[in-house]
Every structure is written in C-alpha cells, then in structure tokens.
Design a protein around this motif. Structure first.
Motif, PDB file in Angstrom:
ATOM      1  N   LYS A  88     -54.344 -43.875 -26.950  1.00 61.32           N
ATOM      2  CA  LYS A  88     -52.930 -44.237 -27.016  1.00 61.32           C
ATOM      3  C   LYS A  88     -52.575 -45.030 -28.270  1.00 61.32           C
ATOM      4  O   LYS A  88     -51.418 -45.052 -28.681  1.00 61.32           O
ATOM      5  CB  LYS A  88     -52.552 -45.067 -25.782  1.00 61.32           C
ATOM      6  CG  LYS A  88     -52.856 -44.385 -24.461  1.00 61.32           C
ATOM      7  CD  LYS A  88     -52.073 -43.101 -24.273  1.00 61.32           C
ATOM      8  CE  LYS A  88     -52.294 -42.497 -22.891  1.00 61.32           C
ATOM      9  NZ  LYS A  88     -51.613 -41.214 -22.724  1.00 61.32           N
ATOM     10  N   HIS A  89     -53.560 -45.692 -28.847  1.00 61.45           N
ATOM     11  CA  HIS A  89     -53.308 -46.523 -30.028  1.00 61.45           C
ATOM     12  C   HIS A  89     -53.803 -45.764 -31.251  1.00 61.45           C
ATOM     13  O   HIS A  89     -55.007 -45.588 -31.456  1.00 61.45           O
ATOM     14  CB  HIS A  89     -54.040 -47.854 -29.902  1.00 61.45           C
ATOM     15  CG  HIS A  89     -53.606 -48.863 -30.915  1.00 61.45           C
ATOM     16  ND1 HIS A  89     -54.235 -50.077 -31.080  1.00 61.45           N
ATOM     17  CD2 HIS A  89     -52.575 -48.861 -31.808  1.00 61.45           C
ATOM     18  CE1 HIS A  89     -53.629 -50.752 -32.039  1.00 61.45           C
ATOM     19  NE2 HIS A  89     -52.628 -50.034 -32.487  1.00 61.45           N
ATOM     20  N   GLU A 120     -49.531 -47.991 -37.704  1.00 59.21           N
ATOM     21  CA  GLU A 120     -49.943 -47.784 -36.318  1.00 59.21           C
ATOM     22  C   GLU A 120     -48.751 -47.295 -35.517  1.00 59.21           C
ATOM     23  O   GLU A 120     -47.605 -47.446 -35.931  1.00 59.21           O
ATOM     24  CB  GLU A 120     -50.502 -49.072 -35.713  1.00 59.21           C
ATOM     25  CG  GLU A 120     -49.496 -50.205 -35.589  1.00 59.21           C
ATOM     26  CD  GLU A 120     -50.083 -51.438 -34.919  1.00 59.21           C
ATOM     27  OE1 GLU A 120     -51.062 -51.315 -34.175  1.00 59.21           O
ATOM     28  OE2 GLU A 120     -49.537 -52.538 -35.148  1.00 59.21           O
ATOM     29  N   ASN A 121     -49.032 -46.719 -34.339  1.00 53.39           N
ATOM     30  CA  ASN A 121     -47.947 -46.150 -33.549  1.00 53.39           C
ATOM     31  C   ASN A 121     -47.398 -47.107 -32.498  1.00 53.39           C
ATOM     32  O   ASN A 121     -46.542 -46.719 -31.702  1.00 53.39           O
ATOM     33  CB  ASN A 121     -48.402 -44.854 -32.868  1.00 53.39           C
ATOM     34  CG  ASN A 121     -49.430 -45.111 -31.772  1.00 53.39           C
ATOM     35  OD1 ASN A 121     -50.198 -46.066 -31.829  1.00 53.39           O
ATOM     36  ND2 ASN A 121     -49.446 -44.252 -30.760  1.00 53.39           N
ATOM     37  N   LEU A 122     -47.864 -48.354 -32.498  1.00 44.52           N
ATOM     38  CA  LEU A 122     -47.355 -49.356 -31.569  1.00 44.52           C
ATOM     39  C   LEU A 122     -46.514 -50.364 -32.331  1.00 44.52           C
ATOM     40  O   LEU A 122     -47.018 -51.044 -33.226  1.00 44.52           O
ATOM     41  CB  LEU A 122     -48.502 -50.074 -30.854  1.00 44.52           C
ATOM     42  CG  LEU A 122     -49.433 -49.207 -29.995  1.00 44.52           C
ATOM     43  CD1 LEU A 122     -50.490 -50.083 -29.346  1.00 44.52           C
ATOM     44  CD2 LEU A 122     -48.651 -48.451 -28.925  1.00 44.52           C
ATOM     45  N   GLY A 125     -47.893 -53.986 -32.597  1.00 47.58           N
ATOM     46  CA  GLY A 125     -49.212 -53.957 -31.975  1.00 47.58           C
ATOM     47  C   GLY A 125     -50.124 -55.066 -32.467  1.00 47.58           C
ATOM     48  O   GLY A 125     -50.763 -55.756 -31.669  1.00 47.58           O
TER      49      GLY A 125
END
Length: 322
Positions: A88-89, A120-122, A125
């Motif tokens: 997910k990360h 990053e996709n968060l 994060g």
C-alpha cells in the motif's frame, strides 16, 4: 485507444523488447522488476514501467504518446498490481521535471536534489512516521543510522561513544530485508544490546532511509555520479525531514578504512550536513571487529571466536542459528 499488457515478471523476447525501449530513452533497466506493464502501438513498445517491490521504476513513454494518458495508464497498472500484492505504501524515484506529472497521479514529494526526485503515494506519510517516534529528553540530540548485520561490540562502542556526546540519541536500524539477519531480528538485537543506555532510542527506519534497493541509479548514466546522487538524496531527506523534525544536530558514523562506497558516503555527509546545522562526528572503529567477520565465523561455526566480538544478546541469537 491503447491497451496495457503486463508480465510478472517479464521474460524472454518481451523482456528484451522492453529493456531495449527503456535503454533507447536513456534509462538502464536492472534485474529487480517483479512486474512490468507496457503499451504496444503498431507492433512497437511505446510505453513501459515496472514495479520493484514497492518502488515504481523504469517508467518511459514514447514521444508519440505524450499527452495521451499513457503514463497514467502505466502507473495505474503498477499501482493496481502493488495493491493486489498487499503493498500500500509506494514510492517513485524520477527526474525533478516529472514532479507535476506524478503529482497529478497521486504522489507527493518527499525530497529532491537537482538530479533526482523522491515521491510517495501517502500524503504526509513521512510526517506521520516521524510523529510516531519517541522524542526522549531533548537537549543536544544526535543520531546514528545502522544496519547491524549482526549487532557487534563495534556497533555497541560507536553507540556508547555517541550517547556520551548528546542528551538524546536516535538510533535508526535499516528496515530493508537484504541482510543475512532479517530486519526484525536486527532491530531486536540493537534494542536489547543498548538497553542499558538510557538516552538511546531505537527506531525502525521503515521506508524513510534510502537503501541500495531503492536508489535511483536506473536513470543516471555515469556510475560515479549515481553514487554521489544516491548519497545526496539520502542525506537531504535525513536533514530536511528527519533531523529537522526531531531536532537532531549531530550525526555519528564510524570511520571506514575498507569500503570505498561507505567512505565516499561519509564524505558527502561532511559536505552536506553542515548546511543544515548538523555536525558529523566520526568515531574510530575498533580494529578486528566487523559484522562481516562475525558472519564468516558463523559459516565456520566458531562460536568461541564469535563470543569475543558481539554482546551476549547477539551471541545467544547466533548460537541458536548455528
């Protein structure tokens, strides 16, 4: 209209065609791709990208498809595959000029240099990670970044010397599982080994201290430049995000008489950290003690020799392994 095809991982002729397409666009595709997505137009590869664990790499689009959504299609396929694997990360290492493109695809900038961008996709994060870390007593705050494969008396000496020079010492144990001792074991060995040092706080690095697996060498043409750029991105991420949030003003490393890569990395630390108000302190290594030597002795099952080089907690772990 175009269609995304994929392989997990690609092999044979398809792999060679994608590799050639990537190479023609100034990239160098390694052997670490777990999954590759590509687009064909008129029988030719026109776009491609790969998933390497939780890192999106080797993304390239032919000029004929620029502005047609090809990059978004490739990234969507890679992200979907990552999610199907429970990842997910996700991270992207790319050139700085691609920041708007990948920003529009749901990625957020963590750090960048003139040569490379890490995203990053968060959202937030890294901030959430830093907020989760214990802060300690404050005062003069130092840090050490270690792998400890395994934790030796040499590592213990470095940490004892470092802890004596600050009020709070953050120890980041690299979380990448590419060592003989897995990440959780290395973390526990460090934590147990420094339990008597009251101002030492031990943290998992998680995904926020760059490892050899995620360095963005694939789009760098010169090896020497790649090593420097790798180091610079790692150091800037540490200085701008991690050290700034935790109030770290000293970073401790052991001297490196043998490994030229580590020695060069320490040189970049010396050059960059002072710009951020961080002092680099080198601590002389204890001769004859190294993690590599311990691993050699493990292969030879020489427990008596190992016992001289490691703390009791590490020795107990090794004795169970061999």
């Amino acid at each position: 209209m175009f269609y995304v095809e994929s392989g997990s991982p690609l092999t044979g002729t398809r792999l060679e065609r994608v590799r050639r397409f990537i190479s023609e666009r100034g990239l160098s595709m390694g052997d670490d791709a777990d999954f590759t997505a590509y687009i064909e137009c008129d029988g030719e590869i026109a776009a491609a990208g790969s998933l390497c664990k939780n890192v999106l790499k080797y993304i390239a689009v032919d000029e004929s498809l620029q502005g047609e959504g090809a990059a978004a299609s490739i990234v969507s396929a890679l992200v979907a595959e990552a999610y199907s694997r429970g990842l997910k990360h996700l991270f992207i290492f790319t050139k700085p000029e691609n920041e708007p493109l990948f920003g529009s695809l749901g990625f957020y900038t963590m750090a960048k240099t003139d040569d490379v961008l890490m995203m990053e996709n968060l959202r937030g994060g890294i901030d959430k990670y830093l907020d989760s870390l214990e802060r300690g007593a404050g005062g003069v705050v130092g840090a050490a970044v270690v792998n400890c494969n395994p934790f030796t008396n040499g590592h213990l000496y470095l940490i004892e010397q470092a802890s004596a020079q600050c009020d709070t010492l953050h120890i980041f144990v690299l979380s990448e599982d590419k060592s003989r001792f897995d990440a959780n074991t290395r973390f526990e060995l460090v934590k147990k080994g420094v339990a008597h040092i009251k101002n030492a706080l031990v943290h998992k690095s998680e995904d926020y201290l760059i490892s050899s697996a995620t360095f963005p060498t694939y789009f760098l043409k010169e090896t020497a430049d790649a090593e420097r750029i790798n180091a610079d991105l790692d150091i800037i991420l540490f200085a701008e995000r991690i050290a700034k949030r935790l109030g770290i003003t000293r970073r401790f490393v052991g001297t490196e008489p043998y490994c030229p890569v580590t020695r060069a990395y320490n040189g970049r630390l010396k050059a960059i950290l002072p710009r951020y108000g961080i002092e680099l302190i080198e601590i002389e290594r204890i001769d004859g003690i190294s993690a590599s030597r311990v691993r050699e002795l493990m292969d030879e099952k020489r427990l008596d020799e190992i016992k001289k080089l490691v703390p009791e907690t590490t020795y107990e772990c090794i004795a169970k392994m061999i």
